[in-house]
Design a protein around this motif. Structure first.
Motif, mmCIF file in Angstrom:
data_model
loop_
_atom_site.group_PDB
_atom_site.id
_atom_site.type_symbol
_atom_site.label_atom_id
_atom_site.label_comp_id
_atom_site.label_asym_id
_atom_site.label_seq_id
_atom_site.Cartn_x
_atom_site.Cartn_y
_atom_site.Cartn_z
ATOM 1 N N SER A 100 36.430 -69.618 -27.723
ATOM 2 C CA SER A 100 37.397 -68.746 -28.398
ATOM 3 C C SER A 100 37.562 -67.412 -27.675
ATOM 4 O O SER A 100 38.021 -66.436 -28.257
ATOM 5 N N VAL A 101 37.177 -67.347 -26.403
ATOM 6 C CA VAL A 101 37.258 -66.090 -25.661
ATOM 7 C C VAL A 101 38.720 -65.654 -25.599
ATOM 8 O O VAL A 101 39.612 -66.448 -25.302
ATOM 9 N N THR A 102 38.945 -64.392 -25.900
ATOM 10 C CA THR A 102 40.294 -63.855 -26.039
ATOM 11 C C THR A 102 40.273 -62.353 -25.815
ATOM 12 O O THR A 102 39.285 -61.695 -26.157
ATOM 13 N N PRO A 103 41.358 -61.796 -25.271
ATOM 14 C CA PRO A 103 41.391 -60.337 -25.171
ATOM 15 C C PRO A 103 41.381 -59.676 -26.549
ATOM 16 O O PRO A 103 40.980 -58.522 -26.672
ATOM 17 N N PHE A 104 41.785 -60.396 -27.590
ATOM 18 C CA PHE A 104 41.734 -59.833 -28.938
ATOM 19 C C PHE A 104 40.300 -59.542 -29.378
ATOM 20 O O PHE A 104 40.072 -58.738 -30.283
ATOM 21 N N GLY A 105 39.310 -60.170 -28.744
ATOM 22 C CA GLY A 105 37.911 -59.891 -29.049
ATOM 23 C C GLY A 105 37.527 -58.453 -28.740
ATOM 24 O O GLY A 105 36.493 -57.961 -29.234
ATOM 25 N N LEU A 106 38.345 -57.765 -27.963
ATOM 26 C CA LEU A 106 38.064 -56.362 -27.656
ATOM 27 C C LEU A 106 38.126 -55.476 -28.890
ATOM 28 O O LEU A 106 37.678 -54.327 -28.841
ATOM 29 N N VAL A 107 38.627 -55.984 -30.014
ATOM 30 C CA VAL A 107 38.566 -55.206 -31.269
ATOM 31 C C VAL A 107 37.117 -54.931 -31.654
ATOM 32 O O VAL A 107 36.860 -53.984 -32.398
ATOM 33 N N HIS A 108 36.191 -55.747 -31.159
ATOM 34 C CA HIS A 108 34.770 -55.587 -31.481
ATOM 35 C C HIS A 108 34.002 -54.762 -30.451
ATOM 36 O O HIS A 108 32.854 -54.402 -30.709
ATOM 37 N N ALA A 109 34.587 -54.503 -29.296
ATOM 38 C CA ALA A 109 33.872 -53.836 -28.202
ATOM 39 C C ALA A 109 34.186 -52.347 -28.178
ATOM 40 O O ALA A 109 35.344 -51.940 -28.329
ATOM 41 N N ALA A 110 33.167 -51.564 -27.975
ATOM 42 C CA ALA A 110 33.375 -50.122 -27.827
ATOM 43 C C ALA A 110 34.137 -49.850 -26.536
ATOM 44 O O ALA A 110 33.905 -50.520 -25.522
ATOM 45 N N PRO A 111 35.063 -48.897 -26.550
ATOM 46 C CA PRO A 111 35.796 -48.561 -25.324
ATOM 47 C C PRO A 111 34.835 -48.268 -24.177
ATOM 48 O O PRO A 111 33.807 -47.612 -24.362
ATOM 49 N N GLY A 112 35.166 -48.813 -23.011
ATOM 50 C CA GLY A 112 34.360 -48.587 -21.815
ATOM 51 C C GLY A 112 33.222 -49.564 -21.613
ATOM 52 O O GLY A 112 32.578 -49.539 -20.567
ATOM 53 N N THR A 113 32.952 -50.433 -22.583
ATOM 54 C CA THR A 113 31.826 -51.363 -22.437
ATOM 55 C C THR A 113 32.204 -52.652 -21.720
ATOM 56 O O THR A 113 31.329 -53.358 -21.231
ATOM 57 N N VAL A 114 33.501 -52.936 -21.666
ATOM 58 C CA VAL A 114 33.980 -54.158 -21.015
ATOM 59 C C VAL A 114 35.100 -53.775 -20.061
ATOM 60 O O VAL A 114 36.075 -53.147 -20.466
ATOM 61 N N ARG A 115 34.929 -54.133 -18.808
ATOM 62 C CA ARG A 115 36.011 -53.923 -17.838
ATOM 63 C C ARG A 115 36.976 -55.096 -17.991
ATOM 64 O O ARG A 115 36.556 -56.249 -18.035
ATOM 65 N N GLY A 153 45.533 -49.133 -27.102
ATOM 66 C CA GLY A 153 45.419 -48.414 -28.366
ATOM 67 C C GLY A 153 44.026 -48.505 -28.964
ATOM 68 O O GLY A 153 43.613 -47.627 -29.728
ATOM 69 N N LEU A 154 43.291 -49.562 -28.607
ATOM 70 C CA LEU A 154 41.897 -49.702 -29.031
ATOM 71 C C LEU A 154 40.964 -48.854 -28.155
ATOM 72 O O LEU A 154 39.764 -48.779 -28.426
ATOM 73 N N GLY A 155 41.508 -48.264 -27.098
ATOM 74 C CA GLY A 155 40.712 -47.427 -26.205
ATOM 75 C C GLY A 155 40.219 -48.135 -24.962
ATOM 76 O O GLY A 155 39.403 -47.583 -24.221
ATOM 77 N N HIS A 156 40.727 -49.338 -24.694
ATOM 78 C CA HIS A 156 40.282 -50.104 -23.525
ATOM 79 C C HIS A 156 41.221 -49.885 -22.345
ATOM 80 O O HIS A 156 42.437 -49.940 -22.491
ATOM 81 N N GLU A 157 40.620 -49.643 -21.202
ATOM 82 C CA GLU A 157 41.390 -49.566 -19.972
ATOM 83 C C GLU A 157 41.624 -50.997 -19.501
ATOM 84 O O GLU A 157 40.675 -51.795 -19.420
#
Length: 166
Positions: A100-115, A153-157
Protein backbone atom coordinates in the motif's frame (compact mmCIF):
# COMPACT_ATOMS: atom_id res chain seq x y z
CA UNK A 1 -2.68 9.50 15.32
CA UNK A 2 -3.10 7.40 12.20
CA UNK A 3 -5.02 8.91 9.31
CA UNK A 4 -7.77 6.82 7.71
CA UNK A 5 -8.48 6.65 3.98
CA UNK A 6 -11.70 8.58 4.64
CA UNK A 7 -9.79 11.20 6.60
CA UNK A 8 -7.24 11.51 3.79
CA UNK A 9 -10.00 12.05 1.22
CA UNK A 10 -11.57 14.66 3.52
CA UNK A 11 -8.19 16.45 3.72
CA UNK A 12 -7.98 16.51 -0.06
CA UNK A 13 -11.49 17.93 -0.30
CA UNK A 14 -10.77 20.53 2.40
CA UNK A 15 -7.71 21.60 0.39
CA UNK A 16 -9.94 22.13 -2.65
CA UNK A 17 -8.43 19.18 -4.49
CA UNK A 18 -10.66 17.23 -6.83
CA UNK A 19 -10.01 13.51 -6.56
CA UNK A 20 -11.73 10.40 -7.83
CA UNK A 21 -11.53 7.24 -5.70
CA UNK A 22 -12.42 3.81 -7.04
CA UNK A 23 -12.64 0.73 -4.77
CA UNK A 24 -11.22 -2.58 -6.01
CA UNK A 25 -9.91 -5.89 -4.67
CA UNK A 26 -6.55 -5.71 -2.85
CA UNK A 27 -3.66 -5.12 -5.25
CA UNK A 28 -0.06 -5.87 -4.34
CA UNK A 29 1.83 -5.54 -7.63
CA UNK A 30 1.83 -3.44 -10.78
CA UNK A 31 0.84 -6.56 -12.74
CA UNK A 32 -2.23 -7.08 -10.54
CA UNK A 33 -3.08 -3.42 -10.91
CA UNK A 34 -2.93 -3.60 -14.69
CA UNK A 35 -5.15 -6.68 -14.74
CA UNK A 36 -7.87 -5.09 -12.59
CA UNK A 37 -7.55 -1.48 -13.65
CA UNK A 38 -10.84 -1.14 -15.47
CA UNK A 39 -11.77 2.43 -16.32
CA UNK A 40 -9.03 4.43 -14.59
CA UNK A 41 -7.63 6.70 -17.31
CA UNK A 42 -4.35 8.42 -16.62
CA UNK A 43 -0.96 7.35 -15.31
CA UNK A 44 -0.39 4.83 -12.56
CA UNK A 45 2.49 4.52 -10.14
CA UNK A 46 4.81 2.22 -8.34
CA UNK A 47 6.24 3.49 -5.08
CA UNK A 48 9.46 2.47 -3.35
CA UNK A 49 10.07 3.10 0.35
CA UNK A 50 13.81 3.11 0.98
CA UNK A 51 16.15 3.40 3.96
CA UNK A 52 19.11 5.71 3.42
CA UNK A 53 22.44 4.36 4.68
CA UNK A 54 23.37 7.80 6.06
CA UNK A 55 20.09 7.90 7.96
CA UNK A 56 16.50 8.71 7.23
CA UNK A 57 14.22 7.45 4.53
CA UNK A 58 13.32 8.11 0.91
CA UNK A 59 10.20 7.63 -1.16
CA UNK A 60 10.39 7.19 -4.93
CA UNK A 61 7.09 7.78 -6.71
CA UNK A 62 7.59 6.33 -10.18
CA UNK A 63 5.51 5.84 -13.30
CA UNK A 64 4.46 2.18 -13.15
CA UNK A 65 6.47 1.14 -16.22
CA UNK A 66 9.69 2.84 -15.14
CA UNK A 67 12.68 0.47 -15.41
CA UNK A 68 15.49 1.67 -13.18
CA UNK A 69 17.89 -0.01 -10.76
CA UNK A 70 17.45 1.16 -7.17
CA UNK A 71 21.13 2.17 -6.92
CA UNK A 72 20.83 4.21 -10.12
CA UNK A 73 17.69 5.88 -8.78
CA UNK A 74 19.46 6.71 -5.50
CA UNK A 75 22.49 8.11 -7.35
CA UNK A 76 20.34 10.33 -9.59
CA UNK A 77 18.29 11.51 -6.60
CA UNK A 78 21.42 12.27 -4.55
CA UNK A 79 20.43 9.91 -1.75
CA UNK A 80 23.67 7.95 -1.37
CA UNK A 81 23.36 4.23 -0.69
CA UNK A 82 19.90 2.86 0.00
CA UNK A 83 18.16 -0.39 0.79
CA UNK A 84 14.51 -1.33 0.92
CA UNK A 85 12.81 -0.13 4.08
CA UNK A 86 11.40 -2.86 6.31
CA UNK A 87 7.69 -3.47 6.85
CA UNK A 88 8.07 -2.17 10.41
CA UNK A 89 9.77 1.03 9.21
CA UNK A 90 7.09 1.49 6.54
CA UNK A 91 4.34 1.21 9.16
CA UNK A 92 6.15 3.54 11.57
CA UNK A 93 7.05 6.24 9.01
CA UNK A 94 4.27 6.22 6.41
CA UNK A 95 1.58 4.43 8.42
CA UNK A 96 0.79 1.95 5.64
CA UNK A 97 1.15 -1.77 5.08
CA UNK A 98 3.43 -3.38 2.48
CA UNK A 99 1.59 -3.35 -0.84
CA UNK A 100 0.00 0.00 0.00
CA UNK A 101 3.01 2.31 -0.37
CA UNK A 102 1.76 5.70 -1.53
CA UNK A 103 2.82 9.33 -1.44
CA UNK A 104 -0.36 9.90 0.58
CA UNK A 105 1.41 8.08 3.43
CA UNK A 106 3.38 11.29 3.93
CA UNK A 107 0.40 12.52 6.00
CA UNK A 108 2.00 10.42 8.77
CA UNK A 109 5.61 11.58 8.31
CA UNK A 110 7.10 14.65 9.92
CA UNK A 111 8.38 17.17 7.36
CA UNK A 112 12.01 16.51 6.48
CA UNK A 113 12.05 12.88 7.60
CA UNK A 114 11.48 11.41 4.14
CA UNK A 115 13.19 12.58 0.98
CA UNK A 116 10.69 12.41 -1.87
CA UNK A 117 11.29 12.08 -5.60
CA UNK A 118 8.42 12.27 -8.04
CA UNK A 119 9.05 10.92 -11.53
CA UNK A 120 8.72 13.80 -14.03
CA UNK A 121 6.55 11.49 -16.16
CA UNK A 122 3.93 11.66 -13.38
CA UNK A 123 4.50 15.30 -12.45
CA UNK A 124 4.02 16.43 -16.04
CA UNK A 125 1.18 14.05 -16.94
CA UNK A 126 -1.68 15.69 -18.84
CA UNK A 127 -4.19 13.42 -17.08
CA UNK A 128 -4.93 12.05 -13.63
CA UNK A 129 -2.25 10.23 -11.66
CA UNK A 130 -3.38 7.33 -9.45
CA UNK A 131 -2.26 6.20 -5.99
CA UNK A 132 -3.60 4.07 -3.16
CA UNK A 133 -5.40 6.19 -0.53
CA UNK A 134 -3.42 4.56 2.34
CA UNK A 135 -4.88 1.11 1.57
CA UNK A 136 -4.50 -1.13 -1.48
CA UNK A 137 -8.24 -1.73 -1.83
CA UNK A 138 -8.85 1.52 -3.70
CA UNK A 139 -7.13 3.94 -6.06
CA UNK A 140 -7.39 7.72 -5.97
CA UNK A 141 -6.75 9.82 -9.04
CA UNK A 142 -5.92 13.51 -9.02
CA UNK A 143 -4.13 16.08 -11.13
CA UNK A 144 -0.32 15.98 -10.77
CA UNK A 145 -0.13 19.61 -9.67
CA UNK A 146 -2.76 18.88 -6.99
CA UNK A 147 -0.62 16.04 -5.62
CA UNK A 148 2.40 18.33 -5.43
CA UNK A 149 0.37 21.09 -3.77
CA UNK A 150 -1.02 18.64 -1.21
CA UNK A 151 2.36 17.12 -0.31
CA UNK A 152 4.06 20.49 -0.12
CA UNK A 153 1.15 21.73 2.00
CA UNK A 154 2.01 18.96 4.46
CA UNK A 155 5.51 20.45 4.66
CA UNK A 156 7.29 17.90 2.46
CA UNK A 157 9.85 18.92 -0.11
CA UNK A 158 9.21 17.01 -3.34
CA UNK A 159 11.87 16.82 -6.02
CA UNK A 160 10.61 16.24 -9.55
CA UNK A 161 13.24 14.20 -11.35
CA UNK A 162 13.53 13.30 -15.03
CA UNK A 163 14.27 9.59 -14.86
CA UNK A 164 14.53 8.94 -18.59
CA UNK A 165 17.79 7.29 -19.63
CA UNK A 166 20.67 9.75 -19.49
Amino acid sequence: MTETPEGLLARLEAAGIEARTVPHPPLFTVAESRALRGDLPGLHSKNLFLRRKEGGFALAVLEEGRQLRVNELARRAGWGRVSMGSAEELRAVLGVEPGSVTPFGLVHAAPGTVRVVLDAALAEAPALVWFHPLVNTASTGLAPEALLRFLRGLGHEVTVLDLNPA
